[in-house]
Scaffold this active site. Sequence first.
Site, PDB file in Angstrom:
ATOM      1  CE  LYS A  13      -3.808  -2.480   2.266  1.00 26.67           C
ATOM      2  NZ  LYS A  13      -4.743  -2.553   3.414  1.00 26.67           N
ATOM      3  CE1 TYR A  53      -9.164  -3.489   0.263  1.00 28.22           C
ATOM      4  CE2 TYR A  53      -8.292  -1.534  -0.806  1.00 28.22           C
ATOM      5  CZ  TYR A  53      -8.112  -2.643   0.015  1.00 28.22           C
ATOM      6  OH  TYR A  53      -6.875  -2.900   0.570  1.00 28.22           O
ATOM      7  CG  ASN A 116      -3.670  -2.476   6.937  1.00 29.56           C
ATOM      8  OD1 ASN A 116      -3.588  -1.910   5.842  1.00 29.56           O
ATOM      9  ND2 ASN A 116      -4.671  -3.273   7.250  1.00 29.56           N
ATOM     10  CG  HIS A 119      -4.803  -6.401  -0.591  1.00 31.05           C
ATOM     11  ND1 HIS A 119      -6.041  -6.588  -0.023  1.00 31.05           N
ATOM     12  CD2 HIS A 119      -4.774  -7.197  -1.694  1.00 31.05           C
ATOM     13  CE1 HIS A 119      -6.735  -7.443  -0.778  1.00 31.05           C
ATOM     14  NE2 HIS A 119      -5.985  -7.827  -1.783  1.00 31.05           N
ATOM     15  CD  GLU A 130      -8.419  -9.131  -4.093  1.00 36.01           C
ATOM     16  OE1 GLU A 130      -7.243  -9.470  -3.828  1.00 36.01           O
ATOM     17  OE2 GLU A 130      -9.301  -8.985  -3.223  1.00 36.01           O
TER      18      GLU A 130
HETATM   19  P1  RTP Z   1      -6.842  -6.018   2.875  1.00 38.09           P
HETATM   20  O1  RTP Z   1      -8.126  -6.354   2.121  1.00 38.09           O
HETATM   21  O2  RTP Z   1      -6.363  -4.609   2.621  1.00 38.09           O
HETATM   22  O3  RTP Z   1      -5.788  -7.048   2.660  1.00 38.09           O
HETATM   23  O4  RTP Z   1      -7.131  -6.076   4.435  1.00 38.09           O
HETATM   24  P2  RTP Z   1      -7.918  -7.208   5.206  1.00 38.09           P
HETATM   25  O5  RTP Z   1      -8.476  -8.226   4.272  1.00 38.09           O
HETATM   26  O6  RTP Z   1      -7.036  -7.689   6.306  1.00 38.09           O
HETATM   27  O7  RTP Z   1      -9.099  -6.359   5.863  1.00 38.09           O
HETATM   28  P3  RTP Z   1     -10.467  -5.907   5.198  1.00 38.09           P
HETATM   29  O8  RTP Z   1     -11.541  -6.191   6.167  1.00 38.09           O
HETATM   30  O9  RTP Z   1     -10.599  -6.441   3.808  1.00 38.09           O
HETATM   31  O10 RTP Z   1     -10.286  -4.323   5.154  1.00 38.09           O
HETATM   32  C1  RTP Z   1      -9.672  -3.710   4.052  1.00 38.09           C
HETATM   33  C2  RTP Z   1      -8.812  -2.579   4.514  1.00 38.09           C
HETATM   34  O11 RTP Z   1      -9.628  -1.491   4.920  1.00 38.09           O
HETATM   35  C3  RTP Z   1      -8.987  -0.777   5.959  1.00 38.09           C
HETATM   36  N1  RTP Z   1      -9.867  -0.790   7.128  1.00 38.09           N
HETATM   37  N2  RTP Z   1     -10.032   0.245   7.895  1.00 38.09           N
HETATM   38  N3  RTP Z   1     -10.974   2.001   9.918  1.00 38.09           N
HETATM   39  C4  RTP Z   1     -11.365   0.741   9.933  1.00 38.09           C
HETATM   40  O12 RTP Z   1     -12.065   0.297  10.776  1.00 38.09           O
HETATM   41  C5  RTP Z   1     -10.904  -0.123   8.849  1.00 38.09           C
HETATM   42  N4  RTP Z   1     -11.254  -1.393   8.663  1.00 38.09           N
HETATM   43  C6  RTP Z   1     -10.598  -1.809   7.564  1.00 38.09           C
HETATM   44  C7  RTP Z   1      -7.677  -1.463   6.250  1.00 38.09           C
HETATM   45  O13 RTP Z   1      -6.642  -0.837   5.489  1.00 38.09           O
HETATM   46  C8  RTP Z   1      -7.940  -2.867   5.737  1.00 38.09           C
HETATM   47  O14 RTP Z   1      -6.742  -3.521   5.437  1.00 38.09           O
HETATM   48 MG    MG Z   2      -9.573  -7.742   2.588  1.00 32.39          MG
END
Ligand code: RTP
Ligand code: MG
Length: 152
Positions: A13, A53, A116, A119, A130
Amino acid sequence: MDIRRQRTFIMVKPDGVQRRLVGEVIKRFEDKGFKLVALKQLHASEQLLRNHYAEHDGKPFFPKLLAYIGSGPVVAMVWEGANVVDVSRKLVGATRPSESAPGTIRGDFAIEVGRNVVHGSDSIESAQREIGFWFTPEEVIEWNDHSNVWIY
Ligand code: RTP
Ligand code: MG
């Protein structure tokens, strides 16, 4: 299908790019034994990020997420190997850095969920979708891996 041909989409990212963590992320996937089959740096369009997303469209953090990932260049990659989707999620660590274990990328390099670093696709189906958003078929390279005999 050969389990060793499983693929996942990994993206450093904008925070990871700006913090010079691209090499660190690549190193962790290479060290594990996974095979890099596509790589590029780009500043993603809003439409690409909305597609990528889409599952989060409508959630409270969605506008912030688009602004964050669209704020600068990212490094997009496809990695290949046995169980690479699940194992990558382990290498990346839990979504919230406060919950991601030391030794994981997020556990070692991040504090905020909104910063974070990396991804990783969350399922084989997400990975296929994706990869299709981020790469043309020609950009994903087939190459003969002579080191496989020492990994499998
Ligand atoms: P990613 O898709 O980026 O790999 O992350 P992930 O699966 O671990 O988590 P996901 O639930 O898919 O969330 C996507 C990204 O959105 C941001 N986020 N911010 N502020 C918040 O509460 C929040 N929740 C999620 C994070 O950058 C997360 O990686
Ligand atoms: Mg995710």
